[in-house]
Design an enzyme around this catalytic site. Structure first.
Site, short mmCIF file in Angstrom:
data_model
loop_
_atom_site.label_atom_id
_atom_site.label_comp_id
_atom_site.label_asym_id
_atom_site.label_seq_id
_atom_site.Cartn_x
_atom_site.Cartn_y
_atom_site.Cartn_z
N CYS A 34 23.28 70.42 -22.80
CA CYS A 34 22.84 69.18 -23.44
C CYS A 34 22.35 69.43 -24.86
CB CYS A 34 21.74 68.54 -22.61
SG CYS A 34 20.47 69.71 -22.08
N HIS B 279 14.97 65.69 -24.79
CA HIS B 279 14.64 66.77 -25.73
C HIS B 279 14.54 66.16 -27.13
CE1 HIS B 279 15.94 69.76 -22.73
NE2 HIS B 279 17.16 69.27 -22.73
P1 NAD Z 1 20.99 69.88 -10.20
O1 NAD Z 1 20.11 70.84 -9.53
O2 NAD Z 1 20.49 68.51 -10.50
O3 NAD Z 1 22.34 69.70 -9.38
C1 NAD Z 1 23.02 70.78 -8.82
C2 NAD Z 1 23.58 70.33 -7.50
O4 NAD Z 1 24.31 71.39 -6.91
C3 NAD Z 1 22.50 69.91 -6.50
O5 NAD Z 1 22.90 68.69 -5.90
C4 NAD Z 1 22.50 71.06 -5.49
O6 NAD Z 1 22.14 70.63 -4.20
C5 NAD Z 1 23.94 71.47 -5.54
N1 NAD Z 1 24.19 72.82 -5.04
C6 NAD Z 1 23.31 73.82 -4.83
N2 NAD Z 1 23.94 74.88 -4.30
C7 NAD Z 1 25.24 74.55 -4.18
C8 NAD Z 1 26.40 75.21 -3.71
N3 NAD Z 1 26.34 76.44 -3.22
N4 NAD Z 1 27.56 74.55 -3.75
C9 NAD Z 1 27.65 73.29 -4.22
N5 NAD Z 1 26.59 72.62 -4.67
C10 NAD Z 1 25.40 73.24 -4.66
O7 NAD Z 1 21.50 70.59 -11.54
P2 NAD Z 1 22.05 69.90 -12.84
O8 NAD Z 1 20.88 69.60 -13.72
O9 NAD Z 1 23.00 68.82 -12.50
O10 NAD Z 1 22.80 71.13 -13.52
C11 NAD Z 1 24.12 71.47 -13.18
C12 NAD Z 1 24.72 72.23 -14.34
O11 NAD Z 1 24.71 71.38 -15.50
C13 NAD Z 1 23.97 73.50 -14.76
O12 NAD Z 1 24.90 74.42 -15.28
C14 NAD Z 1 23.07 73.01 -15.87
O13 NAD Z 1 22.67 74.04 -16.74
C15 NAD Z 1 23.99 72.02 -16.56
N6 NAD Z 1 23.32 70.98 -17.34
C16 NAD Z 1 22.19 70.38 -16.89
C17 NAD Z 1 21.59 69.43 -17.68
C18 NAD Z 1 20.31 68.77 -17.27
O14 NAD Z 1 19.49 68.50 -18.12
N7 NAD Z 1 20.08 68.46 -16.00
C19 NAD Z 1 22.14 69.06 -18.90
C20 NAD Z 1 23.33 69.66 -19.31
C21 NAD Z 1 23.92 70.64 -18.52
#
Ligand code: NAD
Length: 334
Positions: free
Chosen positions: A141, A217
């Site tokens: 992000c 942010h």
């Molecule tokens: P999150 O924790 O909200 O979601 C991750 C999901 O994956 C959850 O639903 C979790 O239950 C699931 N999960 C856990 N283990 C798993 C497995 N073995 N197989 C399949 N699913 C599984 O995380 P997020 O914030 O959505 O982040 C996901 C990615 O996006 C990361 O790489 C993060 O760095 C990136 N990201 C996050 C944001 C943010 O601010 N939230 C912004 C940009 C990028």
């Protein structure tokens, strides 16, 4: 023909990308994976989204709750052309072998290292680099936010120094903090600058602080200029830059709280603010230095990038055609 898309990891990013995929007329959402039958799994089912167990080890949890899943991740991979991996950071790299084995293209998120994919992607900066690729990483992000505005003014940039004021946790995350402190990133430069360099060639250094807020942010950006420019010219460029919006303190946008309220007023799903919000009054030039302040809605700015990455990987549209279609489908106003 529609591209068949699956989502592995239906969390903050995964469910928003799923929603966005469902709004594209050239894509079909084939299913999402869940690790447990929680409220998000039930909601997905209500929306008609096929729910799969993230792996066989999780099947028992669904059986115990009498929650019928269609199958496991392996079954979903058999049905899709591309999988959007939105699992927690670092897990995507481990999943890659499975995607390679099934011959499915994959999009990774910013929590993965750049080396996980062939290209680090921000649509308006380097769409063409992802054309026909099998593995693309949509950057984080913060990196997306920095890249959107800096790529627009790149011809003026000699050197960038940016301070990132990072939200502590997403609104639904009760495990992270700090709750009552400011945590400096003592490693300077922070990883954000080098991450921008995986998308565009630019001189940049960043440092970062984590503060107790969940909304957005904020970035304070200072640019040593390569050639003279006036603040009004930079404002004109940002006005013309897609996925960047100017907001005025004068009109009541005093903080990230009003930016999120604006997204709520637009009736945006999950109050998504896909656009990077630049405070108009913060754009200033003093001598050969440009200053501006922007805010990033961490839960949603990367969502349109995932959609454009899919189109690029399957060479389904030219850059600006894809960006326009994605913008229209999500009601992106800038
Ligand atoms: P999150 O924790 O909200 O979601 C991750 C999901 O994956 C959850 O639903 C979790 O239950 C699931 N999960 C856990 N283990 C798993 C497995 N073995 N197989 C399949 N699913 C599984 O995380 P997020 O914030 O959505 O982040 C996901 C990615 O996006 C990361 O790489 C993060 O760095 C990136 N990201 C996050 C944001 C943010 O601010 N939230 C912004 C940009 C990028």
């Amino acid at each position: 023909m529609k591209v068949k898309v699956g989502i592995n990891g239906y969390g903050t990013i995964g469910k928003r990308v799923a929603y966005a995929v469902m709004r594209q007329d050239d894509m079909k959402l084939m299913g999402v994976t869940k690790t447990r039958p929680d409220f998000e799994a039930y909601r997905a089912k209500e929306l008609g989204i096929p729910v799969y167990a993230a792996s066989e080890e999780f099947l028992l949890r669904f059986e115990k709750a009498d929650f019928d899943v269609v199958g496991t991740l392996g079954d979903l991979l058999e049905k899709v052309d591309v999988i959007v991996d939105a699992t927690p950071g670092g897990m995507g790299a481990r999943n890659k072998a499975l995607y390679e084995k099934t011959g499915v293209k994959a999009i990774f998120q910013g929590g993965e290292k750049a080396t996980t994919a062939e290209v680090s992607f921000v649509a308006q900066a380097n769409y063409e680099k992802a054309l026909g690729k099998d593995y693309v990483r949509v950057v984080s992000c913060n990196t997306t936010g920095l890249t959107r505005t800096l790529s627009a003014i790149q011809e003026y940039v000699d050197h960038v120094y940016a301070v990132m004021i990072r939200r502590a946790a997403d609104p639904n995350d009760t495990r992270r903090g700090p709750v009552n402190a400011i945590t400096p990133g003592v490693t300077v430069p922070s990883h954000h600058g080098p991450d921008v360099q995986t998308v565009i060639p630019i001189n940049i250094e960043t440092s970062a602080f984590i503060v107790p807020t969940t909304l957005m942010h904020v970035h304070s950006i200072m640019v040593d200029l390569k050639k003279p420019v006036e603040a009004k010219d930079i404002i004109d460029i940002f006005e013309d830059t897609t996925r960047v919006l100017l907001f005025e303190k004068e009109k009541g946008f005093e903080s990230t709280a009003q930016l999120i309220e604006f997204a709520r007023d637009l009736h945006r799903e999950w109050n998504n603010l896909y656009e990077i919000a630049v405070w108009r009054e913060s754009v200033n030039v003093r001598g050969n230095r440009l200053f501006y302040i922007q805010a990033v809605h961490q839960e949603s700015d990367v969502v349109p990038e995932n959609i454009d990455a899919i189109r690029a990987m399957f060479e389904m549209a030219e850059k600006w055609d894809s960006i326009r279609r994605t913008n229209e489908s999500l009601g992106i106003v800038g």
